[in-house]
Design a protein around this motif. Structure first.
Motif, PDB file in Angstrom:
ATOM      1  N   GLU A  26       0.823  -1.210   0.000  1.00 18.11           N
ATOM      2  CA  GLU A  26       0.000   0.000   0.000  1.00 18.11           C
ATOM      3  C   GLU A  26       0.860   1.265   0.000  1.00 18.11           C
ATOM      4  O   GLU A  26       1.745   1.420   0.839  1.00 18.11           O
ATOM      5  N   ASP A  28       0.563   4.976   0.828  1.00 21.76           N
ATOM      6  CA  ASP A  28      -0.334   5.973   1.420  1.00 21.76           C
ATOM      7  C   ASP A  28       0.467   7.124   2.011  1.00 21.76           C
ATOM      8  O   ASP A  28       1.678   7.213   1.813  1.00 21.76           O
ATOM      9  N   HIS A  29      -0.197   8.023   2.726  1.00 23.32           N
ATOM     10  CA  HIS A  29       0.453   9.283   3.085  1.00 23.32           C
ATOM     11  C   HIS A  29       1.677   9.087   3.969  1.00 23.32           C
ATOM     12  O   HIS A  29       2.529   9.957   4.036  1.00 23.32           O
ATOM     13  N   PHE A  58      -3.124  -0.755  -2.629  1.00 21.54           N
ATOM     14  CA  PHE A  58      -3.727   0.577  -2.518  1.00 21.54           C
ATOM     15  C   PHE A  58      -2.686   1.617  -2.910  1.00 21.54           C
ATOM     16  O   PHE A  58      -1.505   1.469  -2.622  1.00 21.54           O
ATOM     17  N   ILE A  59      -3.155   2.680  -3.558  1.00 22.39           N
ATOM     18  CA  ILE A  59      -2.280   3.841  -3.786  1.00 22.39           C
ATOM     19  C   ILE A  59      -3.151   5.086  -3.665  1.00 22.39           C
ATOM     20  O   ILE A  59      -4.275   5.129  -4.192  1.00 22.39           O
ATOM     21  N   ASN A  60      -2.663   6.062  -2.925  1.00 28.24           N
ATOM     22  CA  ASN A  60      -3.436   7.296  -2.781  1.00 28.24           C
ATOM     23  C   ASN A  60      -3.204   8.204  -3.990  1.00 28.24           C
ATOM     24  O   ASN A  60      -2.392   7.907  -4.865  1.00 28.24           O
ATOM     25  N   VAL A  61      -3.934   9.298  -4.034  1.00 35.15           N
ATOM     26  CA  VAL A  61      -3.863  10.186  -5.192  1.00 35.15           C
ATOM     27  C   VAL A  61      -2.480  10.831  -5.295  1.00 35.15           C
ATOM     28  O   VAL A  61      -1.943  11.003  -6.389  1.00 35.15           O
ATOM     29  N   GLU A  62      -1.872  11.132  -4.140  1.00 33.60           N
ATOM     30  CA  GLU A  62      -0.519  11.700  -4.164  1.00 33.60           C
ATOM     31  C   GLU A  62       0.464  10.692  -4.761  1.00 33.60           C
ATOM     32  O   GLU A  62       1.362  11.075  -5.512  1.00 33.60           O
TER      33      GLU A  62
ATOM     34  N   ARG B 211      -9.248   2.780   5.902  1.00 35.58           N
ATOM     35  CA  ARG B 211      -9.584   2.124   4.629  1.00 35.58           C
ATOM     36  C   ARG B 211     -10.207   0.750   4.868  1.00 35.58           C
ATOM     37  O   ARG B 211     -11.167   0.370   4.195  1.00 35.58           O
ATOM     38  N   LEU B 233     -10.863   4.899  -1.879  1.00 42.77           N
ATOM     39  CA  LEU B 233      -9.902   5.936  -2.261  1.00 42.77           C
ATOM     40  C   LEU B 233     -10.418   7.329  -1.865  1.00 42.77           C
ATOM     41  O   LEU B 233      -9.682   8.132  -1.281  1.00 42.77           O
ATOM     42  N   ASN B 236     -10.157   7.760   1.841  1.00 46.00           N
ATOM     43  CA  ASN B 236      -8.746   7.928   2.194  1.00 46.00           C
ATOM     44  C   ASN B 236      -8.305   9.376   1.964  1.00 46.00           C
ATOM     45  O   ASN B 236      -7.604   9.962   2.798  1.00 46.00           O
ATOM     46  N   GLU B 237      -8.711   9.942   0.834  1.00 43.74           N
ATOM     47  CA  GLU B 237      -8.277  11.298   0.499  1.00 43.74           C
ATOM     48  C   GLU B 237      -8.864  12.334   1.459  1.00 43.74           C
ATOM     49  O   GLU B 237      -8.185  13.287   1.843  1.00 43.74           O
ATOM     50  N   GLU B 240      -6.992  11.792   4.700  1.00 42.99           N
ATOM     51  CA  GLU B 240      -5.617  12.278   4.564  1.00 42.99           C
ATOM     52  C   GLU B 240      -5.582  13.806   4.632  1.00 42.99           C
ATOM     53  O   GLU B 240      -4.746  14.394   5.313  1.00 42.99           O
TER      54      GLU B 240
END
Lengths: 110, 334
Positions: A26, A28-29, A58-62, B211, B233, B236-237, B240
Motif C-alpha cells: 500500500e 499511502d500518506h 492501494f495507492i493514494n492520489v498523491e 480504509r 480511495l 482515504n483522500e 488524509e
C-alpha cells in the motif's frame, strides 16, 4: 532483484529485466515521500522504466501524482510504463487529465 | 453599467453572465449573436443546454450549426464538481485560442426536478465558478428560463453572476455577492445527524485502518468492484486531507441510508474555511488538492462543513441498488 524500500506496508524492489520497479502493498500518506524518492532514483538514469503494480493493494492520489511526475521526468528520452494497473486507477488518471502526461505508457492490464 | 458592445468585456479572466429569458425568441436573441460572433472570430464555442434549446439554436444557425460543440446539459457533468471539470477540460483542450480570443460556453443548468439540496449544490457551483475558473479566458453565459425555473432560483442567478445578458446587452447585476458569502449562506443548515447505528471508527495517522473499516462496511452493504475501490480511495483522500491539517484523533462513521452509502470523516481540531476546497482541477504540481478533487468527482455528494472548531467531510455514493449504475459499463457517468 534488490529491495529498494520496505516499511512493512509497502515493498519496492528494483528489477533489471525489464529495468524498473516492482511495487507491492500500500502506498499511502505515510510512505509517499519514500515512494517519490525511489521513483526519482529509478528515473534518474534515463531510458524506459517499467513499474510493475501487480502486487499493489492501494495507492493514494498523491502516489499516483508521483508516478505521473516520474513519467514527465523520464520523458522524452524514455517512458514510464505502468504494468498491471488496477482498472479503477485508469479511471482516476483519466478523470484527472493525467493520461496526457508525457512519457506515460500503460503496459499489460491486470 | 450598460454596454452596447458585449465584446467590450475584459480580454482576460473569466466572464460569467446570467441570461434570464421567458420565450424562445428571447433565448435566441441572446444565444444566436453569442454563438455566431464567436464563430466569426474563430473562437471555440460550446453550447450545453436542453434538447429543445439545442434544436432552436441549430435551426437558427443553419449550416453553421455544424461548427458548434454541443452537449445536453443533463449528460454534461451529472453533479456540480463533474460539470466544473467538464468546463475546465473543454477550456484546456481549446486554449490558447487563435488570435488570443475567448473560449465561449453557453451553459444552461437544469433546475426542474432537483431536490432542495441539489439546488443548493448547483447554486453554490454558479457562485464558485467565479473563483474556480477565474484564471481562464472563458466567457460563459448561463441561461435561466422563467417558464420552467422557480423564481427564487432565477433571482439567485443575479447573486451568483456578476452581470446579466439580455439579447446583446450586458448589464451588471446589482445583487451580485461575494461567492464565499453566497456559499456560506447555503450551508446554514447543519448536516443531518448520523443515525445511532452508524459504525464508528477512529481517525488517526494510520489510514490503513480507516480504509479497512470503510472497505469492510461498504462490502457488507453490497458494494463491489471498482465502485468499492473508488469509495475507499475517496474516503482515504478526505481522511488524509484532514489528518494533514491536524494530528488530533478524529472519528469516522459509516452508514447506509435509503440506498446511499454515507461516510463522515470528522477532525475535531481544524476548521476548513475554503469554500471551494477540492473544486479546483488538479495539475501535476505538488501540494494541490487533487485528493479531495478526486473524491468530489467519484462521489454523488461531498460536503465539507466546519463546525464547533472542527470539520466534517461527508461523502456519499450510490449503494448496490442504484440500478442506473448497474446497467452502465463505467461506475460513474461524467
Amino acid at each position: 532483484m534488490e529491495l529498494a524500500f520496505d516499511d512493512g506496508l509497502l515493498r519496492i524492489a528494483r528489477t533489471d529485466i525489464p529495468p524498473g520497479l516492482r511495487v507491492a502493498g500500500e502506498v499511502d500518506h505515510n510512505n509517499t515521500p519514500a515512494f517519490g524518492e525511489v521513483l526519482a532514483a529509478a528515473t534518474h538514469t534515463g531510458g524506459d522504466v517499467h513499474v510493475d503494480l501487480a502486487g499493489l493493494e492501494f495507492i493514494n492520489v498523491e502516489g499516483l501524482r508521483l508516478l505521473m511526475s516520474a513519467a514527465a521526468q523520464v520523458s522524452p528520452s524514455g517512458a514510464l510504463v505502468l504494468e498491471a494497473l488496477p482498472p479503477h486507477l485508469f479511471r482516476v488518471i483519466h478523470l484527472a487529465g493525467w493520461d496526457a502526461t508525457p512519457g506515460l505508457e500503460f503496459g499489460g492490464a491486470r | 453599467m450598460t454596454t452596447s458592445d458585449p465584446h467590450a468585456t475584459p480580454r482576460d479572466g473569466f466572464v460569467h453572465h446570467t441570461s434570464i429569458y421567458s420565450s424562445d425568441h428571447e433565448f435566441l436573441a441572446m444565444a444566436v449573436p453569442f454563438v455566431a460572433d464567436g464563430l466569426d472570430r474563430g473562437e471555440p464555442v460550446l453550447v450545453t443546454t436542453t434538447p429543445a434549446n439545442l434544436q432552436l439554436l441549430s435551426d437558427s444557425l443553419g449550416a453553421r450549426a455544424g461548427l458548434v460543440d454541443y452537449a445536453e446539459s443533463a449528460h454534461f457533468g451529472r453533479r456540480p464538481p463533474q460539470r466544473v471539470a467538464a468546463f475546465h477540460r473543454y477550456w484546456q483542450r481549446h486554449t490558447p485560442t487563435p488570435g488570443g480570443g475567448r473560449v465561449r460556453i453557453l451553459a444552461e443548468p437544469i433546475w426542474p426536478g432537483k431536490s432542495p439540496r441539489e439546488i443548493r449544490a448547483w447554486t453554490r457551483m454558479e457562485a464558485g465558478l467565479n473563483e474556480i475558473l477565474a484564471a481562464t479566458n472563458i466567457w460563459m453565459i448561463c441561461p435561466y428560463d422563467t417558464r420552467l425555473v422557480d423564481p427564487a432560483i432565477v433571482a439567485d442567478s443575479q447573486r451568483t453572476h456578476p452581470a446579466r445578458m439580455d439579447g446583446r446587452y450586458a448589464q451588471a447585476c446589482d445583487g451580485y455577492g461575494d461567492p464565499a458569502v453566497v456559499a456560506g449562506g447555503l450551508d446554514t443548515e447543519a448536516l443531518p445527524a448520523p443515525p445511532p447505528d452508524a459504525v464508528v471508527g477512529e481517525l488517526h495517522g494510520e489510514l490503513g485502518r480507516v480504509r479497512h473499516l470503510v472497505a469492510t462496511q461498504a462490502a457488507g452493504y453490497g458494494l463491489t468492484g471498482e465502485r468499492l475501490r473508488l469509495l475507499v480511495l475517496a474516503v482515504n483522500e478526505a481522511a488524509e486531507y484532514l489528518t494533514e491539517q491536524a494530528r488530533t484523533p478524529g472519528t469516522i462513521r459509516t452508514w447506509m441510508q435509503a440506498g446511499t452509502i454515507v461516510v463522515d470523516v470528522h477532525q475535531p481540531a481544524v476548521g476548513v474555511t475554503d469554500p471551494w476546497v477540492g473544486f479546483r482541477p488538479p495539475g501535476l504540481a505538488a501540494g494541490g488538492q487533487a485528493g479531495l478533487w478526486l473524491a468530489r468527482q467519484v462521489c454523488d455528494a461531498v460536503e465539507v462543513r466546519a463546525h464547533g472548531g472542527g470539520t466534517t467531510i461527508r461523502l456519499e455514493v450510490p449503494g448496490p441498488r442504484a440500478e442506473e449504475l448497474l446497467q452502465t459499463h463505467t461506475p460513474y457517468t461524467t
